[in-house]
Design an enzyme around this catalytic site. Structure first.
Site, PDB file in Angstrom:
ATOM      1  CB  CYS A 137      -4.843  -0.334   1.517  1.00 30.25           C
ATOM      2  SG  CYS A 137      -4.492   1.149   2.480  1.00 30.25           S
ATOM      3  CB  SER A 190       1.619   9.404   1.681  1.00 33.47           C
ATOM      4  OG  SER A 190       2.444   8.275   1.595  1.00 33.47           O
ATOM      5  CB  CYS A 211      -4.824   7.122  -1.601  1.00 32.74           C
ATOM      6  SG  CYS A 211      -4.271   7.359   0.091  1.00 32.74           S
ATOM      7  CG  ASN A 265       3.796   4.466 -11.033  1.00 38.34           C
ATOM      8  OD1 ASN A 265       4.446   4.462 -12.070  1.00 38.34           O
ATOM      9  ND2 ASN A 265       4.335   4.275  -9.841  1.00 38.34           N
ATOM     10  CD  GLU A 288       2.003  -5.321  -5.747  1.00 39.69           C
ATOM     11  OE1 GLU A 288       0.951  -5.732  -6.275  1.00 39.69           O
ATOM     12  OE2 GLU A 288       2.702  -4.428  -6.221  1.00 39.69           O
ATOM     13  CB  CYS A 327       9.400  -2.073  -1.506  1.00 39.43           C
ATOM     14  SG  CYS A 327       7.762  -1.348  -1.330  1.00 39.43           S
ATOM     15  CB  CYS A 362       1.305   1.109  -4.833  1.00 42.17           C
ATOM     16  SG  CYS A 362       1.326   0.659  -3.143  1.00 42.17           S
ATOM     17  CB  CYS A 400      -3.359   4.137  -4.040  1.00 38.81           C
ATOM     18  SG  CYS A 400      -2.449   2.712  -3.441  1.00 38.81           S
ATOM     19  N   GLY A 404      -0.918  -1.436   1.824  1.00 43.79           N
ATOM     20  CA  GLY A 404      -1.321  -1.368   3.230  1.00 43.79           C
ATOM     21  C   GLY A 404      -0.807  -0.140   3.941  1.00 43.79           C
ATOM     22  CD  GLU A 405      -0.894   4.054   7.035  1.00 47.95           C
ATOM     23  OE1 GLU A 405      -0.727   4.619   5.948  1.00 47.95           O
ATOM     24  OE2 GLU A 405      -0.075   4.150   7.965  1.00 47.95           O
TER      25      GLU A 405
HETATM   26  N1  SAH Z   1      -0.085   3.476   3.228  1.00 49.02           N
HETATM   27  C1  SAH Z   1       1.247   3.984   3.214  1.00 49.02           C
HETATM   28  C2  SAH Z   1       2.238   3.130   2.458  1.00 49.02           C
HETATM   29  C3  SAH Z   1       1.867   2.526   1.147  1.00 49.02           C
HETATM   30  S1  SAH Z   1       1.887   3.434  -0.312  1.00 49.02           S
HETATM   31  C4  SAH Z   1       1.266   5.397   2.710  1.00 49.02           C
HETATM   32  O1  SAH Z   1       0.220   5.925   2.348  1.00 49.02           O
HETATM   33  O2  SAH Z   1       2.325   6.022   2.726  1.00 49.02           O
HETATM   34  C5  SAH Z   1       3.517   3.898  -0.667  1.00 49.02           C
HETATM   35  C6  SAH Z   1       3.587   5.217  -1.416  1.00 49.02           C
HETATM   36  O3  SAH Z   1       3.173   5.064  -2.783  1.00 49.02           O
HETATM   37  C7  SAH Z   1       2.682   6.280  -0.820  1.00 49.02           C
HETATM   38  O4  SAH Z   1       3.336   7.513  -0.790  1.00 49.02           O
HETATM   39  C8  SAH Z   1       1.543   6.287  -1.808  1.00 49.02           C
HETATM   40  O5  SAH Z   1       0.813   7.459  -1.713  1.00 49.02           O
HETATM   41  C9  SAH Z   1       2.278   6.097  -3.104  1.00 49.02           C
HETATM   42  N2  SAH Z   1       1.441   5.703  -4.241  1.00 49.02           N
HETATM   43  C10 SAH Z   1       0.369   4.903  -4.271  1.00 49.02           C
HETATM   44  N3  SAH Z   1      -0.142   4.803  -5.506  1.00 49.02           N
HETATM   45  C11 SAH Z   1       0.637   5.552  -6.299  1.00 49.02           C
HETATM   46  C12 SAH Z   1       0.622   5.870  -7.674  1.00 49.02           C
HETATM   47  N4  SAH Z   1      -0.320   5.399  -8.499  1.00 49.02           N
HETATM   48  N5  SAH Z   1       1.595   6.684  -8.141  1.00 49.02           N
HETATM   49  C13 SAH Z   1       2.548   7.182  -7.317  1.00 49.02           C
HETATM   50  N6  SAH Z   1       2.602   6.926  -6.010  1.00 49.02           N
HETATM   51  C14 SAH Z   1       1.662   6.134  -5.489  1.00 49.02           C
END
Ligand code: SAH
Length: 345
Positions: free
Chosen positions: A111, A213, A115, A289, A91, A104, A332, A118, A158-159
Protein backbone atom coordinates in the site's frame (compact mmCIF):
# COMPACT_ATOMS: atom_id res chain seq x y z
CA UNK A 1 -9.20 -6.21 -16.27
CA UNK A 2 -6.56 -8.22 -18.07
CA UNK A 3 -7.15 -11.69 -16.74
CA UNK A 4 -10.14 -13.73 -17.85
CA UNK A 5 -11.52 -14.10 -14.32
CA UNK A 6 -11.93 -10.32 -14.09
CA UNK A 7 -14.12 -10.13 -17.19
CA UNK A 8 -17.85 -9.60 -16.91
CA UNK A 9 -20.43 -11.56 -18.87
CA UNK A 10 -20.54 -9.05 -21.72
CA UNK A 11 -16.78 -9.17 -22.16
CA UNK A 12 -16.85 -12.97 -22.13
CA UNK A 13 -19.56 -12.88 -24.78
CA UNK A 14 -17.29 -10.71 -26.92
CA UNK A 15 -14.47 -13.21 -26.54
CA UNK A 16 -16.78 -16.08 -27.50
CA UNK A 17 -17.99 -14.13 -30.50
CA UNK A 18 -14.39 -13.82 -31.62
CA UNK A 19 -14.10 -17.60 -31.57
CA UNK A 20 -17.38 -17.94 -33.49
CA UNK A 21 -19.06 -19.43 -30.43
CA UNK A 22 -22.56 -18.73 -29.11
CA UNK A 23 -23.41 -16.35 -26.26
CA UNK A 24 -24.42 -19.33 -24.20
CA UNK A 25 -20.78 -20.46 -23.98
CA UNK A 26 -19.94 -17.24 -22.16
CA UNK A 27 -22.60 -17.98 -19.57
CA UNK A 28 -21.23 -21.49 -19.10
CA UNK A 29 -17.72 -20.14 -18.68
CA UNK A 30 -18.90 -17.49 -16.22
CA UNK A 31 -20.65 -20.13 -14.15
CA UNK A 32 -17.56 -22.33 -14.07
CA UNK A 33 -15.48 -19.42 -12.79
CA UNK A 34 -17.91 -17.82 -10.40
CA UNK A 35 -20.61 -20.29 -9.37
CA UNK A 36 -18.67 -23.55 -9.32
CA UNK A 37 -15.42 -21.71 -8.62
CA UNK A 38 -13.51 -24.01 -10.95
CA UNK A 39 -10.43 -22.23 -12.23
CA UNK A 40 -9.11 -24.91 -14.51
CA UNK A 41 -10.20 -25.29 -18.13
CA UNK A 42 -9.50 -29.00 -18.08
CA UNK A 43 -12.40 -29.67 -15.73
CA UNK A 44 -14.94 -27.72 -17.81
CA UNK A 45 -16.44 -30.80 -19.37
CA UNK A 46 -19.40 -29.13 -21.08
CA UNK A 47 -17.03 -27.02 -23.20
CA UNK A 48 -15.35 -28.62 -26.22
CA UNK A 49 -11.71 -29.61 -25.93
CA UNK A 50 -10.88 -27.41 -28.89
CA UNK A 51 -12.30 -24.29 -27.28
CA UNK A 52 -10.69 -25.09 -23.95
CA UNK A 53 -7.32 -25.34 -25.69
CA UNK A 54 -7.81 -21.97 -27.35
CA UNK A 55 -8.78 -20.40 -24.03
CA UNK A 56 -5.78 -21.93 -22.33
CA UNK A 57 -3.55 -20.47 -25.03
CA UNK A 58 -5.14 -17.00 -25.21
CA UNK A 59 -6.45 -16.49 -21.69
CA UNK A 60 -4.49 -18.47 -19.12
CA UNK A 61 -6.19 -18.44 -15.71
CA UNK A 62 -4.02 -16.63 -13.15
CA UNK A 63 -2.78 -19.04 -10.53
CA UNK A 64 -3.29 -18.18 -6.89
CA UNK A 65 -2.97 -20.59 -4.02
CA UNK A 66 -3.02 -20.82 -0.25
CA UNK A 67 0.54 -21.12 1.06
CA UNK A 68 -0.03 -20.76 4.80
CA UNK A 69 -2.91 -20.99 7.18
CA UNK A 70 -3.12 -20.08 10.87
CA UNK A 71 -6.21 -21.21 12.79
CA UNK A 72 -7.20 -19.70 16.13
CA UNK A 73 -7.92 -22.27 18.82
CA UNK A 74 -10.04 -19.69 20.62
CA UNK A 75 -12.66 -18.73 18.05
CA UNK A 76 -11.86 -20.51 14.78
CA UNK A 77 -10.62 -17.38 12.98
CA UNK A 78 -8.32 -18.39 10.13
CA UNK A 79 -5.63 -16.18 8.64
CA UNK A 80 -4.45 -17.13 5.16
CA UNK A 81 -1.45 -16.23 3.08
CA UNK A 82 -1.94 -16.53 -0.67
CA UNK A 83 0.72 -16.65 -3.34
CA UNK A 84 0.00 -14.91 -6.63
CA UNK A 85 1.24 -15.90 -10.09
CA UNK A 86 4.21 -13.54 -9.80
CA UNK A 87 4.99 -15.01 -6.36
CA UNK A 88 3.84 -11.96 -4.41
CA UNK A 89 2.13 -12.72 -1.11
CA UNK A 90 -1.19 -11.32 0.10
CA UNK A 91 -3.29 -12.06 3.16
CA UNK A 92 -6.91 -12.68 3.96
CA UNK A 93 -8.87 -13.59 7.09
CA UNK A 94 -11.94 -15.70 7.73
CA UNK A 95 -14.01 -14.85 10.78
CA UNK A 96 -16.85 -16.90 12.15
CA UNK A 97 -19.83 -15.04 13.58
CA UNK A 98 -23.23 -16.23 14.73
CA UNK A 99 -24.77 -14.58 11.68
CA UNK A 100 -22.41 -16.30 9.24
CA UNK A 101 -18.89 -16.39 7.88
CA UNK A 102 -17.18 -13.16 7.04
CA UNK A 103 -13.97 -12.75 5.06
CA UNK A 104 -11.53 -9.88 5.02
CA UNK A 105 -9.59 -9.50 1.77
CA UNK A 106 -6.72 -7.43 0.39
CA UNK A 107 -7.14 -5.06 -2.55
CA UNK A 108 -3.46 -4.38 -3.32
CA UNK A 109 -0.05 -5.96 -2.74
CA UNK A 110 1.34 -3.55 -0.17
CA UNK A 111 0.00 0.00 0.00
CA UNK A 112 1.30 3.49 -0.67
CA UNK A 113 -0.91 5.42 1.74
CA UNK A 114 1.79 5.46 4.39
CA UNK A 115 -0.33 5.40 7.57
CA UNK A 116 2.22 5.48 10.36
CA UNK A 117 0.71 2.68 12.46
CA UNK A 118 0.09 0.22 9.61
CA UNK A 119 2.29 -2.70 8.59
CA UNK A 120 0.87 -3.02 5.05
CA UNK A 121 2.49 0.17 3.90
CA UNK A 122 6.02 -0.52 5.15
CA UNK A 123 7.31 -1.67 1.75
CA UNK A 124 5.12 0.72 -0.26
CA UNK A 125 2.75 -0.32 -3.03
CA UNK A 126 3.93 -3.25 -5.11
CA UNK A 127 0.94 -3.59 -7.40
CA UNK A 128 -2.84 -3.51 -7.63
CA UNK A 129 -4.79 -6.74 -7.48
CA UNK A 130 -7.05 -7.57 -10.39
CA UNK A 131 -10.74 -8.08 -9.59
CA UNK A 132 -10.10 -11.77 -10.25
CA UNK A 133 -7.38 -11.84 -7.61
CA UNK A 134 -9.75 -10.25 -5.10
CA UNK A 135 -12.36 -12.88 -5.96
CA UNK A 136 -9.80 -15.66 -5.66
CA UNK A 137 -9.29 -14.85 -1.99
CA UNK A 138 -13.02 -15.18 -1.28
CA UNK A 139 -13.40 -18.37 -3.33
CA UNK A 140 -10.31 -20.07 -1.88
CA UNK A 141 -11.37 -19.37 1.72
CA UNK A 142 -14.90 -20.52 0.95
CA UNK A 143 -13.64 -23.73 -0.64
CA UNK A 144 -11.20 -24.30 2.18
CA UNK A 145 -13.86 -24.24 4.90
CA UNK A 146 -16.51 -25.85 2.67
CA UNK A 147 -19.08 -23.36 3.92
CA UNK A 148 -20.73 -20.35 2.41
CA UNK A 149 -19.29 -16.90 3.01
CA UNK A 150 -22.02 -14.35 3.68
CA UNK A 151 -20.09 -11.12 4.30
CA UNK A 152 -17.02 -9.52 2.82
CA UNK A 153 -14.93 -6.72 4.26
CA UNK A 154 -12.32 -4.96 2.18
CA UNK A 155 -10.07 -4.19 5.11
CA UNK A 156 -6.97 -6.17 4.31
CA UNK A 157 -3.86 -4.66 2.74
CA UNK A 158 -4.29 -1.89 0.22
CA UNK A 159 -6.56 1.07 -0.44
CA UNK A 160 -9.68 -0.14 -2.30
CA UNK A 161 -10.65 3.33 -3.51
CA UNK A 162 -7.33 4.10 -5.13
CA UNK A 163 -8.36 2.20 -8.25
CA UNK A 164 -12.10 2.31 -7.83
CA UNK A 165 -12.82 0.61 -11.16
CA UNK A 166 -11.03 -2.57 -10.04
CA UNK A 167 -12.97 -2.64 -6.77
CA UNK A 168 -16.35 -1.99 -8.39
CA UNK A 169 -15.72 -4.75 -10.92
CA UNK A 170 -14.91 -7.12 -8.08
CA UNK A 171 -18.16 -6.16 -6.33
CA UNK A 172 -20.13 -6.51 -9.55
CA UNK A 173 -18.76 -10.03 -10.09
CA UNK A 174 -19.31 -11.22 -6.53
CA UNK A 175 -22.88 -9.80 -6.71
CA UNK A 176 -23.73 -11.71 -9.86
CA UNK A 177 -26.67 -14.07 -9.73
CA UNK A 178 -24.72 -16.37 -12.01
CA UNK A 179 -21.94 -16.47 -9.43
CA UNK A 180 -21.84 -16.28 -5.63
CA UNK A 181 -24.62 -13.71 -5.47
CA UNK A 182 -23.30 -11.92 -2.38
CA UNK A 183 -25.28 -8.68 -2.17
CA UNK A 184 -23.75 -5.22 -1.91
CA UNK A 185 -25.30 -4.85 1.53
CA UNK A 186 -23.07 -7.66 2.69
CA UNK A 187 -19.92 -5.91 1.55
CA UNK A 188 -18.05 -3.32 3.59
CA UNK A 189 -15.38 -1.19 2.04
CA UNK A 190 -12.85 0.60 4.20
CA UNK A 191 -10.98 3.65 2.94
CA UNK A 192 -8.48 6.12 4.34
CA UNK A 193 -10.62 8.80 2.68
CA UNK A 194 -10.06 9.27 -1.07
CA UNK A 195 -12.75 11.94 -1.35
CA UNK A 196 -13.60 11.95 -5.11
CA UNK A 197 -13.91 8.16 -5.07
CA UNK A 198 -16.36 8.28 -2.14
CA UNK A 199 -18.73 10.37 -4.30
CA UNK A 200 -18.35 7.96 -7.20
CA UNK A 201 -18.92 4.96 -4.97
CA UNK A 202 -22.11 6.51 -3.59
CA UNK A 203 -23.35 6.96 -7.17
CA UNK A 204 -22.28 3.60 -8.51
CA UNK A 205 -22.65 1.21 -5.59
CA UNK A 206 -25.14 2.79 -3.21
CA UNK A 207 -25.73 -0.35 -1.18
CA UNK A 208 -22.16 -1.04 -0.18
CA UNK A 209 -21.38 -0.25 3.45
CA UNK A 210 -18.77 2.44 3.82
CA UNK A 211 -16.14 2.54 6.55
CA UNK A 212 -13.82 5.52 6.87
CA UNK A 213 -10.47 5.25 8.61
CA UNK A 214 -10.51 8.51 10.50
CA UNK A 215 -8.16 7.83 13.42
CA UNK A 216 -7.89 11.48 14.45
CA UNK A 217 -10.42 14.26 15.06
CA UNK A 218 -8.43 17.20 13.65
CA UNK A 219 -6.48 17.69 10.42
CA UNK A 220 -3.35 18.54 12.33
CA UNK A 221 -3.35 15.29 14.28
CA UNK A 222 -4.49 13.26 11.31
CA UNK A 223 -1.61 14.61 9.22
CA UNK A 224 0.85 13.38 11.80
CA UNK A 225 -0.31 9.76 11.39
CA UNK A 226 -1.95 9.62 7.93
CA UNK A 227 -0.25 11.29 4.94
CA UNK A 228 -3.53 11.23 2.96
CA UNK A 229 -4.74 13.96 5.34
CA UNK A 230 -2.43 16.36 3.48
CA UNK A 231 -4.52 15.83 0.39
CA UNK A 232 -8.06 15.72 1.77
CA UNK A 233 -9.26 17.51 4.87
CA UNK A 234 -11.62 16.05 7.44
CA UNK A 235 -14.21 18.65 6.38
CA UNK A 236 -14.05 17.35 2.81
CA UNK A 237 -14.40 13.78 4.02
CA UNK A 238 -17.43 14.64 6.14
CA UNK A 239 -19.00 16.46 3.22
CA UNK A 240 -18.52 13.37 1.04
CA UNK A 241 -20.01 11.27 3.84
CA UNK A 242 -23.08 13.51 3.94
CA UNK A 243 -23.49 12.97 0.22
CA UNK A 244 -23.15 9.21 0.69
CA UNK A 245 -25.77 9.21 3.48
CA UNK A 246 -28.14 11.38 1.47
CA UNK A 247 -27.79 9.09 -1.54
CA UNK A 248 -27.90 5.77 0.29
CA UNK A 249 -29.52 6.39 3.64
CA UNK A 250 -26.94 4.04 5.08
CA UNK A 251 -25.00 4.40 8.28
CA UNK A 252 -21.28 5.06 7.95
CA UNK A 253 -18.66 3.47 10.16
CA UNK A 254 -15.72 5.57 11.31
CA UNK A 255 -12.74 3.49 12.32
CA UNK A 256 -10.61 4.96 15.03
CA UNK A 257 -7.48 3.14 16.18
CA UNK A 258 -6.74 4.21 19.73
CA UNK A 259 -3.07 5.01 20.17
CA UNK A 260 -1.74 5.82 23.59
CA UNK A 261 -0.96 9.49 23.99
CA UNK A 262 -1.67 10.27 20.31
CA UNK A 263 -5.41 10.43 19.81
CA UNK A 264 -7.04 9.10 22.99
CA UNK A 265 -7.39 12.13 25.27
CA UNK A 266 -10.56 13.73 26.56
CA UNK A 267 -9.97 16.61 24.18
CA UNK A 268 -9.74 14.20 21.25
CA UNK A 269 -13.03 12.60 22.27
CA UNK A 270 -14.64 16.06 22.50
CA UNK A 271 -13.43 17.06 19.03
CA UNK A 272 -14.62 13.74 17.63
CA UNK A 273 -18.00 14.04 19.36
CA UNK A 274 -18.48 17.58 17.99
CA UNK A 275 -17.48 16.42 14.52
CA UNK A 276 -19.81 13.44 14.33
CA UNK A 277 -22.81 14.37 16.45
CA UNK A 278 -26.04 14.09 14.52
CA UNK A 279 -24.45 12.24 11.61
CA UNK A 280 -25.86 8.81 10.63
CA UNK A 281 -22.78 6.93 11.74
CA UNK A 282 -21.08 4.96 14.43
CA UNK A 283 -17.51 4.84 15.62
CA UNK A 284 -15.62 1.57 15.69
CA UNK A 285 -12.79 1.90 18.18
CA UNK A 286 -9.82 -0.38 17.63
CA UNK A 287 -7.06 -0.61 20.25
CA UNK A 288 -4.10 -0.17 17.89
CA UNK A 289 -2.27 -3.39 17.08
CA UNK A 290 1.39 -3.15 17.86
CA UNK A 291 3.54 -3.25 14.75
CA UNK A 292 7.16 -4.18 15.40
CA UNK A 293 8.62 -1.47 13.18
CA UNK A 294 6.44 1.27 14.71
CA UNK A 295 6.55 2.76 18.16
CA UNK A 296 2.81 3.14 18.73
CA UNK A 297 1.10 1.30 21.57
CA UNK A 298 -2.53 0.75 22.36
CA UNK A 299 -4.41 2.97 24.80
CA UNK A 300 -5.01 1.60 28.30
CA UNK A 301 -8.39 0.09 28.96
CA UNK A 302 -9.20 2.90 31.40
CA UNK A 303 -8.64 5.59 28.75
CA UNK A 304 -10.64 3.54 26.24
CA UNK A 305 -13.54 3.43 28.66
CA UNK A 306 -13.34 7.17 29.27
CA UNK A 307 -13.16 7.82 25.53
CA UNK A 308 -16.31 5.78 24.93
CA UNK A 309 -18.20 7.54 27.72
CA UNK A 310 -17.18 10.94 26.46
CA UNK A 311 -18.35 10.15 22.93
CA UNK A 312 -21.69 8.87 24.13
CA UNK A 313 -22.26 12.26 25.77
CA UNK A 314 -22.51 13.58 22.20
CA UNK A 315 -24.96 10.84 21.26
CA UNK A 316 -22.34 9.19 19.05
CA UNK A 317 -22.70 5.43 18.96
CA UNK A 318 -19.54 3.54 19.64
CA UNK A 319 -18.41 -0.06 19.44
CA UNK A 320 -15.12 -1.50 20.58
CA UNK A 321 -13.77 -3.95 18.03
CA UNK A 322 -13.87 -7.44 19.38
CA UNK A 323 -10.53 -9.09 19.09
CA UNK A 324 -10.83 -12.27 17.06
CA UNK A 325 -8.00 -14.74 16.67
CA UNK A 326 -6.03 -13.22 19.55
CA UNK A 327 -3.68 -16.21 19.61
CA UNK A 328 -2.75 -15.83 15.93
CA UNK A 329 -2.80 -12.11 16.03
CA UNK A 330 -1.02 -10.03 13.50
CA UNK A 331 -2.03 -6.55 12.47
CA UNK A 332 -2.88 -5.65 8.91
CA UNK A 333 0.03 -6.75 6.71
CA UNK A 334 2.15 -8.24 9.47
CA UNK A 335 1.79 -11.90 8.57
CA UNK A 336 2.82 -11.15 5.04
CA UNK A 337 5.88 -9.20 6.15
CA UNK A 338 6.92 -12.02 8.46
CA UNK A 339 6.48 -14.66 5.76
CA UNK A 340 8.48 -12.67 3.22
CA UNK A 341 11.28 -12.23 5.75
CA UNK A 342 11.30 -15.97 6.44
CA UNK A 343 11.41 -16.64 2.70
CA UNK A 344 14.56 -14.52 2.68
CA UNK A 345 13.54 -11.49 0.62
N1 SAH B 1 -6.76 1.31 3.15
C1 SAH B 1 -8.02 1.06 3.77
C2 SAH B 1 -8.24 -0.38 4.17
C3 SAH B 1 -7.15 -1.17 4.80
S1 SAH B 1 -6.76 -1.02 6.47
C4 SAH B 1 -8.22 1.97 4.95
O1 SAH B 1 -7.34 2.76 5.26
O2 SAH B 1 -9.30 1.95 5.54
C5 SAH B 1 -8.10 -1.58 7.41
C6 SAH B 1 -8.20 -0.86 8.74
O3 SAH B 1 -7.18 -1.30 9.65
C7 SAH B 1 -8.04 0.64 8.61
O4 SAH B 1 -8.96 1.30 9.42
C8 SAH B 1 -6.63 0.83 9.12
O5 SAH B 1 -6.41 2.14 9.50
C9 SAH B 1 -6.59 -0.17 10.25
N2 SAH B 1 -5.25 -0.50 10.74
C10 SAH B 1 -4.10 -0.62 10.06
N3 SAH B 1 -3.07 -0.92 10.87
C11 SAH B 1 -3.58 -1.01 12.10
C12 SAH B 1 -3.03 -1.27 13.37
N4 SAH B 1 -1.72 -1.49 13.55
N5 SAH B 1 -3.87 -1.28 14.43
C13 SAH B 1 -5.19 -1.04 14.28
N6 SAH B 1 -5.77 -0.77 13.11
C14 SAH B 1 -4.99 -0.74 12.03
Amino acid sequence: MDDIISKDLIELQEIMKGYGESKFRAKQLFEWFHKKMVWNYEDMTNISRELREKLERDYPIPSIKIVKKYTSKIDGTIKYLFELKDSHIIEGVLMRYKHGNSVCISSQVGCKMGCKFCASTLGGLIRNLSPGEMLAQVYLMQQDIKERVSNIVMMGSGEPLERLELTTRFIQLINSELGQNIGQRHITLSTCGIVPAIYKLADEMPQVTLAISLHAPTDEKRKSIMPIANKYSIAEIIQACRYYIQKTNRRITFEYALIEGENDTREDADYLGELLKGLLCHVNLIPVNKVEERHYTSSHSSSIEKFINRLSAYGVQTTLRRKLGADIDAACGQLRNRYIKERGE
